[in-house]
Write a protein that holds these residues in place. Structure first.
Motif, mmCIF file in Angstrom:
data_model
loop_
_atom_site.group_PDB
_atom_site.id
_atom_site.type_symbol
_atom_site.label_atom_id
_atom_site.label_comp_id
_atom_site.label_asym_id
_atom_site.label_seq_id
_atom_site.Cartn_x
_atom_site.Cartn_y
_atom_site.Cartn_z
ATOM 1 N N LEU A 100 -8.468 -7.550 -2.736
ATOM 2 C CA LEU A 100 -8.119 -6.812 -1.514
ATOM 3 C C LEU A 100 -9.308 -6.740 -0.570
ATOM 4 O O LEU A 100 -9.129 -6.747 0.654
ATOM 5 N N THR A 101 -10.539 -6.682 -1.115
ATOM 6 C CA THR A 101 -11.704 -6.680 -0.221
ATOM 7 C C THR A 101 -11.808 -7.987 0.533
ATOM 8 O O THR A 101 -12.065 -8.016 1.738
ATOM 9 N N ILE A 102 -11.587 -9.110 -0.172
ATOM 10 C CA ILE A 102 -11.676 -10.404 0.506
ATOM 11 C C ILE A 102 -10.542 -10.545 1.516
ATOM 12 O O ILE A 102 -10.745 -11.029 2.628
ATOM 13 N N SER A 103 -9.306 -10.110 1.138
ATOM 14 C CA SER A 103 -8.173 -10.346 2.029
ATOM 15 C C SER A 103 -8.227 -9.476 3.269
ATOM 16 O O SER A 103 -7.677 -9.842 4.303
ATOM 17 N N ASN A 119 0.837 -1.207 0.000
ATOM 18 C CA ASN A 119 0.000 0.000 0.000
ATOM 19 C C ASN A 119 0.867 1.251 0.000
ATOM 20 O O ASN A 119 0.476 2.280 -0.537
ATOM 21 N N LYS A 120 2.049 1.149 0.619
ATOM 22 C CA LYS A 120 2.953 2.302 0.619
ATOM 23 C C LYS A 120 3.642 2.453 -0.732
ATOM 24 O O LYS A 120 3.857 3.555 -1.215
ATOM 25 N N VAL A 121 4.003 1.309 -1.364
ATOM 26 C CA VAL A 121 4.717 1.370 -2.642
ATOM 27 C C VAL A 121 3.775 1.776 -3.769
ATOM 28 O O VAL A 121 4.125 2.604 -4.615
ATOM 29 N N LEU A 122 2.594 1.185 -3.806
ATOM 30 C CA LEU A 122 1.620 1.473 -4.869
ATOM 31 C C LEU A 122 0.384 2.109 -4.257
ATOM 32 O O LEU A 122 -0.602 1.424 -4.002
ATOM 33 N N PRO A 123 0.423 3.414 -3.986
ATOM 34 C CA PRO A 123 -0.750 4.031 -3.320
ATOM 35 C C PRO A 123 -1.867 4.307 -4.332
ATOM 36 O O PRO A 123 -2.187 5.447 -4.637
ATOM 37 N N ILE A 124 -2.438 3.227 -4.868
ATOM 38 C CA ILE A 124 -3.491 3.363 -5.883
ATOM 39 C C ILE A 124 -4.820 2.953 -5.253
ATOM 40 O O ILE A 124 -4.908 1.910 -4.603
ATOM 41 N N ASN A 125 -5.827 3.802 -5.444
ATOM 42 C CA ASN A 125 -7.176 3.401 -5.053
ATOM 43 C C ASN A 125 -7.794 2.693 -6.249
ATOM 44 O O ASN A 125 -8.059 3.303 -7.278
ATOM 45 N N TYR A 126 -7.982 1.355 -6.136
ATOM 46 C CA TYR A 126 -8.385 0.585 -7.309
ATOM 47 C C TYR A 126 -9.815 0.861 -7.706
ATOM 48 O O TYR A 126 -10.181 0.654 -8.859
ATOM 49 N N ARG A 127 -10.645 1.368 -6.794
ATOM 50 C CA ARG A 127 -12.006 1.746 -7.189
ATOM 51 C C ARG A 127 -11.972 2.976 -8.087
ATOM 52 O O ARG A 127 -12.725 3.061 -9.066
ATOM 53 N N THR A 128 -11.054 3.922 -7.800
ATOM 54 C CA THR A 128 -10.891 5.075 -8.695
ATOM 55 C C THR A 128 -10.370 4.630 -10.052
ATOM 56 O O THR A 128 -10.804 5.137 -11.092
ATOM 57 N N LEU A 129 -9.428 3.655 -10.046
ATOM 58 C CA LEU A 129 -8.876 3.151 -11.311
ATOM 59 C C LEU A 129 -9.971 2.526 -12.171
ATOM 60 O O LEU A 129 -10.018 2.748 -13.385
ATOM 61 N N LEU A 130 -10.861 1.771 -11.504
ATOM 62 C CA LEU A 130 -12.002 1.151 -12.211
ATOM 63 C C LEU A 130 -12.857 2.223 -12.878
ATOM 64 O O LEU A 130 -13.201 2.114 -14.066
ATOM 65 N N THR A 131 -13.152 3.292 -12.129
ATOM 66 C CA THR A 131 -13.980 4.360 -12.674
ATOM 67 C C THR A 131 -13.296 5.049 -13.843
ATOM 68 O O THR A 131 -13.936 5.337 -14.861
ATOM 69 N N ILE A 132 -11.972 5.294 -13.707
ATOM 70 C CA ILE A 132 -11.243 5.950 -14.800
ATOM 71 C C ILE A 132 -11.275 5.080 -16.054
ATOM 72 O O ILE A 132 -11.477 5.578 -17.172
ATOM 73 N N GLY A 133 -11.110 3.762 -15.874
ATOM 74 C CA GLY A 133 -11.144 2.861 -17.025
ATOM 75 C C GLY A 133 -12.480 2.897 -17.729
ATOM 76 O O GLY A 133 -12.552 2.980 -18.967
ATOM 77 N N LEU A 134 -13.565 2.856 -16.938
ATOM 78 C CA LEU A 134 -14.900 2.911 -17.549
ATOM 79 C C LEU A 134 -15.102 4.232 -18.265
ATOM 80 O O LEU A 134 -15.669 4.269 -19.370
ATOM 81 N N LEU A 135 -14.620 5.326 -17.671
ATOM 82 C CA LEU A 135 -14.791 6.639 -18.305
ATOM 83 C C LEU A 135 -14.021 6.721 -19.616
ATOM 84 O O LEU A 135 -14.523 7.281 -20.601
ATOM 85 N N ILE A 136 -12.803 6.122 -19.656
ATOM 86 C CA ILE A 136 -12.039 6.129 -20.908
ATOM 87 C C ILE A 136 -12.774 5.346 -21.985
ATOM 88 O O ILE A 136 -12.891 5.787 -23.141
ATOM 89 N N ALA A 137 -13.317 4.162 -21.589
ATOM 90 C CA ALA A 137 -14.030 3.343 -22.573
ATOM 91 C C ALA A 137 -15.243 4.100 -23.113
ATOM 92 O O ALA A 137 -15.533 4.080 -24.314
ATOM 93 N N ILE A 138 -15.985 4.789 -22.220
ATOM 94 C CA ILE A 138 -17.159 5.543 -22.679
ATOM 95 C C ILE A 138 -16.718 6.722 -23.536
ATOM 96 O O ILE A 138 -17.336 7.021 -24.559
ATOM 97 N N ALA A 139 -15.609 7.364 -23.147
ATOM 98 C CA ALA A 139 -15.161 8.547 -23.891
ATOM 99 C C ALA A 139 -14.762 8.190 -25.314
ATOM 100 O O ALA A 139 -15.032 8.968 -26.241
ATOM 101 N N THR A 140 -14.150 7.008 -25.516
ATOM 102 C CA THR A 140 -13.824 6.625 -26.900
ATOM 103 C C THR A 140 -15.088 6.371 -27.705
ATOM 104 O O THR A 140 -15.102 6.593 -28.919
ATOM 105 N N GLY A 141 -16.157 5.891 -27.033
ATOM 106 C CA GLY A 141 -17.411 5.705 -27.757
ATOM 107 C C GLY A 141 -18.061 7.032 -28.079
ATOM 108 O O GLY A 141 -18.530 7.263 -29.203
ATOM 109 N N VAL A 142 -18.117 7.929 -27.091
ATOM 110 C CA VAL A 142 -18.782 9.221 -27.291
ATOM 111 C C VAL A 142 -17.967 10.086 -28.250
ATOM 112 O O VAL A 142 -18.530 10.879 -29.007
#
Lengths: 141, 95
Positions: A135-138, A62-85
């Protein structure tokens, strides 16, 4: 319980996770005309991150990779929608894809397709979903 | 030359099948869980060999990624199983 010493596992993880990241990027870019693509590339990246989590524990990574994976999921979905729009800007139907040839300094003439941007969205979404599940399960108790 | 390759590939396929069958016996019968984990690891390695033989049989290079992928997933799965058997937890929480 005695504290175990995972020296071999930790040293191997440093090497192997880098190979895995390279392989996942290779799979991601090879997806246009070879087996691979955003989905399997994202799964490989998630596998590399999970390997690092297994070897070093949750707090260190968590210290090495301080990424919030829920934000990453949202960014990915937004990129996919943006290429469509984005195809609306050129008066084309939703999710229209195009490609063109460009000259690069080192690689020479390459084909760049807008499908790669959609694939990038799939890639980030798959990483986000997989890491959120694991990570939620662990962290459950 | 082609016939030699086909014959050898078929023989190797049969031998790997026998090996997987014997390992499956160890998975089902294995007295302890580490036996089953090691047997599953070996089954995965045999599957890598089998994928390579199939790639030779149908004369393609597209299966190379699959072989590498099986190896990687096998490694991660075996690490996870080993950590579960040793510590009872797969991802340490450190708290």
């Amino acid at each position: 319980m005695v504290k175990t010493n995972d020296l071999i596992l930790k040293t191997m993880t440093v090497l192997i996770s880098f190979i895995l990241f390279g392989f996942s990027v290779n799979l991601f870019f090879a997806g246009h005309n070879a087996p691979g693509g955003g989905f399997i590339g994202g799964l490989m990246t998630a596998a590399a991150i999970i390997l690092m989590y297994m070897a070093y524990g949750e707090r260190a990574i968590n210290k090495v990779l301080p990424i919030n994976y829920r934000t990453l999921l949202t960014i990915g979905l937004l990129i996919a929608i943006a290429t469509g729009v984005g195809s609306f800007l050129f008066g084309e139907p939703f999710l229209s894809q195009t490609y063109d040839y460009f000259n690069f300094p080192i690689f020479g003439k390459m084909e760049l397709a807008t499908a790669l941007l959609f694939d990038l969205g799939v890639y980030l979404t798959v990483i986000g979903v997989t890491m959120t599940i694991v990570l939620t399960i662990s962290s459950d108790r | 030359m082609n016939e030699i390759i086909e014959t050898v590939t078929a023989i190797c396929m049969v031998v790997i099948t026998i090996s997987i069958a014997l390992l499956l016996y160890r998975v089902v019968k294995g007295p302890t869980n580490p036996d089953r984990a090691v047997a599953l690891d070996a089954i995965g390695i045999n599957l890598m060999g089998m994928a390579g033989l199939v790639a030779i049989m149908i004369a393609t290079t597209r299966l190379n990624d699959v072989i590498l992928l099986i190896g990687i997933l096998l490694f991660i799965g075996t690490i996870a199983l080993a950590k579960y058997l040793e510590k009872g937890v797969i991802i340490d929480r450190d708290d």
